[in-house]
Write a protein that holds these residues in place. Structure first.
Motif, PDB file in Angstrom:
ATOM      1  N   GLY A  39      -7.885  -6.744  -5.797  1.00 54.58           N
ATOM      2  CA  GLY A  39      -8.310  -5.501  -6.440  1.00 54.58           C
ATOM      3  C   GLY A  39      -7.208  -4.455  -6.438  1.00 54.58           C
ATOM      4  N   LEU A  40      -6.507  -4.339  -5.320  1.00 54.91           N
ATOM      5  CA  LEU A  40      -5.396  -3.389  -5.235  1.00 54.91           C
ATOM      6  C   LEU A  40      -4.247  -3.807  -6.153  1.00 54.91           C
ATOM      7  CD1 LEU A  40      -5.344  -2.751  -1.377  1.00 54.91           C
ATOM      8  CD2 LEU A  40      -6.008  -1.125  -3.158  1.00 54.91           C
ATOM      9  N   LYS A  51       0.833  -1.211   0.000  1.00 51.24           N
ATOM     10  CA  LYS A  51       0.000   0.000   0.000  1.00 51.24           C
ATOM     11  C   LYS A  51       0.864   1.257   0.000  1.00 51.24           C
ATOM     12  CE  LYS A  51      -4.105  -1.940   2.267  1.00 51.24           C
ATOM     13  NZ  LYS A  51      -4.941  -1.924   3.505  1.00 51.24           N
ATOM     14  N   ASN A  67     -10.174 -10.719  -2.030  1.00 53.61           N
ATOM     15  CA  ASN A  67     -10.752  -9.860  -3.069  1.00 53.61           C
ATOM     16  C   ASN A  67     -10.210  -8.436  -2.974  1.00 53.61           C
ATOM     17  OD1 ASN A  67     -12.306 -11.950  -4.096  1.00 53.61           O
ATOM     18  ND2 ASN A  67     -14.077 -11.467  -2.810  1.00 53.61           N
ATOM     19  N   ASP A  68     -10.084  -7.935  -1.749  1.00 54.76           N
ATOM     20  CA  ASP A  68      -9.572  -6.573  -1.561  1.00 54.76           C
ATOM     21  C   ASP A  68      -8.127  -6.460  -2.053  1.00 54.76           C
ATOM     22  OD1 ASP A  68     -11.955  -5.801  -0.464  1.00 54.76           O
ATOM     23  OD2 ASP A  68     -11.288  -5.976   1.624  1.00 54.76           O
ATOM     24  N   ILE A  69      -7.297  -7.420  -1.654  1.00 54.70           N
ATOM     25  CA  ILE A  69      -5.884  -7.374  -2.053  1.00 54.70           C
ATOM     26  C   ILE A  69      -5.748  -7.561  -3.561  1.00 54.70           C
ATOM     27  CG2 ILE A  69      -3.619  -8.449  -1.776  1.00 54.70           C
ATOM     28  CD1 ILE A  69      -4.439  -9.256   1.051  1.00 54.70           C
ATOM     29  N   ASP A  92     -13.086 -12.076   1.536  1.00 58.68           N
ATOM     30  CA  ASP A  92     -13.174 -10.626   1.347  1.00 58.68           C
ATOM     31  C   ASP A  92     -11.784 -10.003   1.299  1.00 58.68           C
ATOM     32  OD1 ASP A  92     -15.902 -10.719   1.289  1.00 58.68           O
ATOM     33  OD2 ASP A  92     -16.180 -10.121   3.386  1.00 58.68           O
ATOM     34  N   LYS A  93     -10.903 -10.498   2.158  1.00 58.29           N
ATOM     35  CA  LYS A  93      -9.541  -9.972   2.188  1.00 58.29           C
ATOM     36  C   LYS A  93      -8.813 -10.277   0.886  1.00 58.29           C
ATOM     37  CE  LYS A  93      -5.480  -9.763   5.168  1.00 58.29           C
ATOM     38  NZ  LYS A  93      -4.906 -10.171   6.468  1.00 58.29           N
TER      39      LYS A  93
END
Length: 242
Positions: A171-172, A124, A167-169, A164-165
């Motif tokens: 996406g980033l 990030k 998917n979030d990672i 969910d985690k």
């Protein structure tokens, strides 16, 4: 640079030359960076400190046969030092060096192995500061410890959270890849337009040397040259905004 700033920075440089990389040296650097009498003095000291740190880091790692523990200690020190000096790129480079060392050497050590949270935080930070290629690799490392095939063994709540985690990672990571590709295309386009503008200028000069062009030809050639130059400047502005 004021005398006080110069003295403190000189003491810090001396400590680095004697391979002293500890908290005391970081406090000395912090004092040097804070001792300026005004903003220009502070900025000058910060610039000098960055140059000193880059040179010292290169020298510190150039020593042959450095052990992994020593390399980790040096990387950690310079990561903190670069952060104090506001050198984001070098700070991230040192952090990346430390993470890769730990990943290679301590993957089976519960205390020293790199967690996916550490990779995620680093990724990030890289993404936020425009280092998209490294960010993409770091996001991939953050995903590696999360094995989707084992999610079925978790209870339903934890399984959903894990998915969910992921998917979030993911996406980033896709965002980092897209931004990296966009920057690459824009860089290539800017280089192409710069080359074409140069070719047009050379062509114009060549024609002027050979013969005096009719007014209409000169006018058209001038418009073509100006349009290419305007497009080149527009590309450069777009690159700066990315």
């Amino acid at each position: 640079m004021a005398d006080g700033d110069a003295l403190l920075l000189s003491l810090f440089a001396s400590a680095l030359s004697h391979r002293r990389f500890g908290d005391q040296e970081l406090r000395l650097l912090d004092a040097a960076l804070s001792a300026g009498a005004d903003v220009p003095a502070l900025l000058h000291t910060r610039s000098s400190a960055r140059q000193l740190l880059r040179e010292s880091a290169a020298q510190a790692f150039s020593v042959p046969d450095l052990g992994t523990t020593t390399r980790l200690s040096i990387a950690g020190f310079f990561a903190r030092a670069f952060a104090l000096a506001g050198d984001v790129e070098s700070c991230l480079a040192m952090r990346y060096e430390a993470l890769l060392l730990r990943e290679a050497k301590y993957s089976d050590d519960l205390h020293l192995q790199v967690s996916n949270e550490e990779w995620l935080t680093f990724a990030k930070d890289c993404l936020d500061n425009g280092f998209y290629t490294i960010a993409s690799k770091a996001f991939a490392n953050a995903l590696a410890p999360i094995d989707p095939s084992r999610l079925g063994y978790l209870d339903s709540t934890n399984s959903i959270l894990k998915k969910d985690k992921i998917n979030d990672i993911s996406g980033l990571q896709n965002l980092a890849k897209s931004l990296s590709a966009l920057r690459s295309v824009q860089t290539q386009s800017a280089q192409y337009m710069k080359r074409k503008a140069s070719e047009v200028n050379e062509m114009c000069n060549l024609h002027l040397e050979k013969e005096k062009l009719p007014g209409i030809s000169m006018f058209r050639l001038g418009i073509k040259t100006r349009n290419i130059q305007k497009l080149h400047r527009s590309r450069e502005r777009n690159l700066e905004e990315v």
